[in-house]
Design an enzyme around this catalytic site. Structure first.
Site, PDB file in Angstrom:
ATOM      1  N   SER A 115      -4.693  15.255  -2.156  1.00  0.00           N
ATOM      2  CA  SER A 115      -5.229  15.080  -0.808  1.00  0.00           C
ATOM      3  C   SER A 115      -4.158  15.008   0.278  1.00  0.00           C
ATOM      4  O   SER A 115      -3.462  15.979   0.517  1.00  0.00           O
ATOM      5  CB  SER A 115      -6.119  13.846  -0.818  1.00  0.00           C
ATOM      6  N   ASP A 146      -7.255  18.079   1.192  1.00  0.00           N
ATOM      7  CA  ASP A 146      -8.362  18.561   0.348  1.00  0.00           C
ATOM      8  C   ASP A 146      -9.675  18.593   1.130  1.00  0.00           C
ATOM      9  O   ASP A 146     -10.754  18.707   0.545  1.00  0.00           O
ATOM     10  CB  ASP A 146      -8.500  17.749  -0.942  1.00  0.00           C
ATOM     11  N   PRO A 173      -1.653  -3.283  -0.286  1.00  0.00           N
ATOM     12  CA  PRO A 173      -0.933  -2.272  -1.055  1.00  0.00           C
ATOM     13  C   PRO A 173      -1.721  -0.969  -1.031  1.00  0.00           C
ATOM     14  O   PRO A 173      -2.938  -0.993  -1.206  1.00  0.00           O
ATOM     15  CB  PRO A 173      -0.898  -2.862  -2.471  1.00  0.00           C
ATOM     16  N   GLY A 194      -3.285   2.450  -2.360  1.00  0.00           N
ATOM     17  CA  GLY A 194      -3.750   2.898  -3.672  1.00  0.00           C
ATOM     18  C   GLY A 194      -3.465   4.366  -3.891  1.00  0.00           C
ATOM     19  O   GLY A 194      -3.939   4.958  -4.861  1.00  0.00           O
ATOM     20  N   ARG A 241       0.930  -1.013   3.194  1.00  0.00           N
ATOM     21  CA  ARG A 241       0.526  -0.578   4.530  1.00  0.00           C
ATOM     22  C   ARG A 241       0.397  -1.792   5.452  1.00  0.00           C
ATOM     23  O   ARG A 241      -0.096  -2.849   5.038  1.00  0.00           O
ATOM     24  CB  ARG A 241      -0.803   0.173   4.484  1.00  0.00           C
TER      25      ARG A 241
END
Ligand code: G16
Length: 548
Positions: A68, A282, A503, A505, A511
């Site tokens: 992505s 994507d 955190p 993923g 972040r």
């Protein structure tokens, strides 16, 4: 094939896709994601797992090879459940166990799942496979197909498709065509027909208003928009930029770049005031933007999209006289102004979930109409079966008066244009374009619905991002000790301020999100919170630097 012989075949094939010893990966926010070189064994094993899931559910399962929004050199895999939704959490756990089993323990890990789920190995299995345009995707999708074959499953390789197209086709296949035809052409026909019908309700739309610039992130979305362009006839004229012929995937372009950097992508020619949008790698996310006469950049992100769509739906429900409960689902990243506008001006129900469309999707299913969007532009709308039936009944009732009938027909075509399986940049784009045309609304008027609070997103590299544990839909940190207290103290220094850390993923980073009354405050706070993360959560490399 008899079961013992099948396991022998799995072992043999698995040795052609060996796992690097000691490598540990996690099924994250949207599947596995890391450097493509580390993923061959994961893909093979996800082929095995998807086949088991298919045997268990007696339905077709999807496997999408994509990373992505991540850089070109990464890749990843997303597993798709029978109704086109993200795979159920229990199976995410199995995916992690199977992917991390050392080579010699792989068969035991596989047998464990078969036993726990009491899977009948002689049951037929069917897996749909798709991939994005990354150079690593072809061989990785072959590894998935090898996994499916090794455990006796049937597969259909759709080749290059967007992630939402594969979700859509899995759903079509498992609903025996009720949702549509399980082909890319079927998808184009369904969406474009609904779009043309909606566009007929905007007879005064000028050619200028029908023009849209699309940044394809140099990915699959650009190819797919090009394939369907002619079906949209003259109702929408699209100029495609970053179509993959020159630039690098997601590099200084695409929805994630535009949202996080709050600036236009490179490689796009945009005139003052012109409506533009960016897809991600994507094509499951979309954000809109324009530049005004003072060269000021204006972003219309997932929050603005959710507001536009829910306003449109609410107005139609009122016109149709339908009493359906509508809600908007967001995450902690939603701009405070959007939540305030939705709750206090529009008076719709708002829910907040953890990041990841899988969480938003489930929350949205609790309402007659659930509009869900992450601020990053990932989202869609869900209609309950009962809501769809009510809309259909009204549209088909010969006694319905003209105004109610028009609203019911608009709602019916809105249902058809939406990909309800997952966020879909192409479907969202068509819906937004139709709404703007029908309402005779410019991108500037849409932008003016409410004003975003200035905000900033940063990333901090730490040794192990799992030291950060969060609660309250990721709005508060439980660990490491002292971090939340530090954030609370920093936030108090600024007006209208808010901040959280979590955190990622999908990337190996923590972040940081902040918002405040001014951009300077949001930036200063983001820097200070980043420093707190760096110091308290084991930062690596240089200390985060100030933004100014
Ligand atoms: C994926 C998920 C999104 C999520 C994003 C970022 O998007 O599908 O729901 O918002 O990752 O997640 P994180 O902050 O955990 O890295 P995509 O478009 O990359 O598949």
């Amino acid at each position: 094939m008899e079961v013992m012989a099948q396991f022998q075949e799995v072992l043999k094939q698995s040795s052609l896709h060996p796992k690097p010893a000691g490598l540990v990966l996690q099924y994250g926010t949207a599947g596995f994601r890391t450097n493509a070189k580390q993923l061959d064994h994961v893909m093979f094993r996800m082929g095995l797992l998807a086949t088991l899931r298919s045997k268990k559910t007696k339905a077709t399962i999807g496997v999408m090879v994509t990373a992505s929004h991540n850089p070109e050199e990464d890749n990843g895999v997303k597993l798709i459940d029978p109704m086109g939704e993200m795979v159920t959490p229990a199976w995410e756990g199995y995916a992690t166990q199977l992917a991390n089993a050392e080579q010699e323990d792989m068969l035991t890990a596989l047998k464990d799942i078969i036993e726990k789920e009491t899977i009948n190995m002689s049951q037929e299995a069917n897996v749909f496979v798709g991939r994005d345009t990354r150079c690593s995707s072809l061989s990785l999708s072959q590894a998935v197909l090898d996994g499916v074959t090794a455990v006796g499953g049937h597969s259909k390789d759709y080749g290059l498709v967007t992630t939402p197209q594969l979700h859509y086709m899995v759903c079509c296949q498992n609903t025996e065509g009720k949702y549509g035809e399980a082909t890319v052409e079927g998808y184009y026909n369904k969406l474009s027909q609904a779009f043309i019908r909606l566009a007929k309700n905007a007879p005064n739309c000028t050619d200028d208003q029908k023009h849209l610039c699309v940044d394809g992130a140099n990915g699959i979305g650009a190819l797919k928009v090009r394939e369907m362009e002619s079906l949209l006839k003259t109702e929408l004229q699209i100029s495609i930029f970053n179509d993959g012929t020159k630039g690098k995937l997601n590099y200084q372009c695409g929805a994630d770049f535009v949202k996080v950097q709050q600036k236009p992508p490179t490689g796009i020619l945009m005139n003052t005031g012109e409506r533009c949008c960016s897809f991600d790698g994507d094509a499951d996310r979309i954000v809109y933007y324009y530049v005004d006469s003072e060269e000021q950049f204006h972003l219309l992100d997932g929050d603005k999209i959710a507001t536009l769509i829910s306003t449109f739906l609410k107005e139609l429900l009122t016109q149709a006289g339908l009493d359906l409960k509508i809600a908007v689902v967001q995450t902690a990243y939603a701009n405070g102004s959007s939540t305030d506008y939705l709750e206090n001006t529009m008076k719709v129900i708002v829910r907040c979930t953890k990041t990841g469309v899988k969480h938003l999707h489930h929350a949205a299913q609790e309402f007659d109409i659930g509009v869900y969007f992450e601020a990053n532009g990932h989202g869609t709308v869900l209609f309950s079966k009962a809501a769809e039936q009510k809309i259909q009944q009204l549209a088909n009732d010969p006694n319905t008066d003209d105004e109610r009938k028009r609203a019911a027909l608009l709602l019916q075509n809105t249902v058809n244009i939406i990909n309800q399986t997952v966020g879909d940049a192409i479907s969202d784009m068509l819906l937004i374009e139709a709404i703007l045309a029908i309402k005779g609304m410019t991108v500037q008027q849409w932008d003016a619905i409410y004003t975003d609070l200035p905000n900033r997103q940063l990333k901090v590299k730490v040794l192990d991002r799992r030291v950060i544990d969060t609660t309250d839909a990721e709005r508060r940190a439980l660990s490491p000790p002292g971090l939340q207290e530090a954030i609370d103290t920093l936030v108090k220094k600024y007006r209208k301020a808010r901040s959280f850390v979590r955190p990622s993923g999908t990337e190996d980073v923590v972040r940081v999100y902040t918002e405040a009354e001014t951009q300077e405050s949001a930036d200063a706070l983001a820097h200070e919170v980043s420093l707190a993360v760096y110091r308290l959560a084991g930062g690596v490399g240089d200390e985060p630097k100030s933004l100014h």
